[in-house]
Write an enzyme that holds these catalytic residues in place. Sequence first.
Site: not given
Ligand code: COA
Length: 371
Positions: A257, A308
């Site tokens: 998150h 989710d």
């Molecule tokens: C929610 C979300 C978009 C927030 O992400 P964010 O703050 O933008 O963080 P990032 O996507 O930049 O990720 C940061 C790091 O954590 C990792 N990471 C984040 N969420 C991850 C996940 N669900 N699975 C695996 N790795 C994850 C990324 O790969 C990244 O790693 P890196 O720095 O080695 O490249 C992200 O956690 C995600 O994509 N989760 C899955 C989708 C989801 O469940 N969305 C519903 C949200 S309520």
Amino acid sequence: MSNPKGLEGIVATESSISSIIDDKLTYVGYDIDDLAENSSFEEIIYLLWNQKLPTKSELDSFKQELADNMNVPQEIIDHLKSYDLKTVHPMAAVRTAVSMLGLYDEEADVMEEDANRRKALRLQAKIPTIVTAFARIRKGEEPVSPKNDLGFAANFLYMLKGKDPVDIEVEAFNKALVLHADHELNASTFTARVCVATLSDVYSGVTAAIGALKGPLHGGANERVMKMLTEIGDEDQAIDYIKEKLANKEKIMGMGHRVYQNGDPRAKHLREMSKQLTEITGESKWYNMSVKIEDYITSEKGLPANVDFYSASVYHSLGIDHDLFTPIFAVSRVSGWLAHILEQFANNRLIRPRAEYVGPSKQAYTPINER
Ligand SMILES: CC(C)(COP(=O)(O)OP(=O)(O)OC[C@H]1O[C@@H](n2cnc3c(N)ncnc32)[C@H](O)[C@@H]1OP(=O)(O)O)[C@@H](O)C(=O)NCCC(=O)NCCS
């Protein structure tokens, strides 16, 4: 100019609707744990739109107004029937139908506060009818009209399945709606506010928000969680499957998150519901598999389960088609979008940030026949 990617950490507005402070979520200052245990979804809508809890008589008349406004124009039902039902994702159908609702609302472009509140009520009341009508039409079934004497959660399940739901189903579904209702300045809510800050109308704001919610990094994650659990199939395969995904640098849906560091406070309620409901349906494997994945990802990557993750097995246990999970998110979150839209209108200024230009400069223009 500072430029945090994805606007991370940027405070873009003031709001009195919901807050996330120290990993605690509140709606208008009420802890989500108290609301999840005690409130009806209608009470939450009222709270978000009025910034106060309703009295018994206020709630009764608000419920009645919602129930009275659930029917949607026949033209929209006919339009849903005209789709190529095998290829249309329900979120695309709902996005289009909500946009169409604006065409049948004489007040669509009336911008007075009272008119906006009336539109909010109509929209909130009609979205469940649209989602359930589409779900039935694509199975070759006729839509079921709402029952005036059922609450919001019960009416959704009734219109979806065509039979009265049992208490535990209504309780679980109501709680899921309460937990998804609002979440500060998430991507779809921000989208809604940006849209109406141009003084565009309520229907445009909600249509834009549905588009943002559809994406897999936002509301689309819940459907993909269930796809993942189904692909894994067996509890014993869960960790190997996740290890492979991580080795391929794939994200695990439902985990992580942007704002919560130590866990999403909504997840524990959904986890408990998932446990109970999967026991009742005799499919505890979905719950057990989810717990294994959560434990593994949390210990390996430090990422908590988000809202989710367990909502997937909850909705599956309620017998809901997997591609309806995100539209259900919209049925709930529209209450928050509408609260934010009303708040934006009340103290509006165009939202127009800047971009840091990183492209080429001082280019000499070449006439087209010389390129
Ligand atoms: C929610 C979300 C978009 C927030 O992400 P964010 O703050 O933008 O963080 P990032 O996507 O930049 O990720 C940061 C790091 O954590 C990792 N990471 C984040 N969420 C991850 C996940 N669900 N699975 C695996 N790795 C994850 C990324 O790969 C990244 O790693 P890196 O720095 O080695 O490249 C992200 O956690 C995600 O994509 N989760 C899955 C989708 C989801 O469940 N969305 C519903 C949200 S309520």
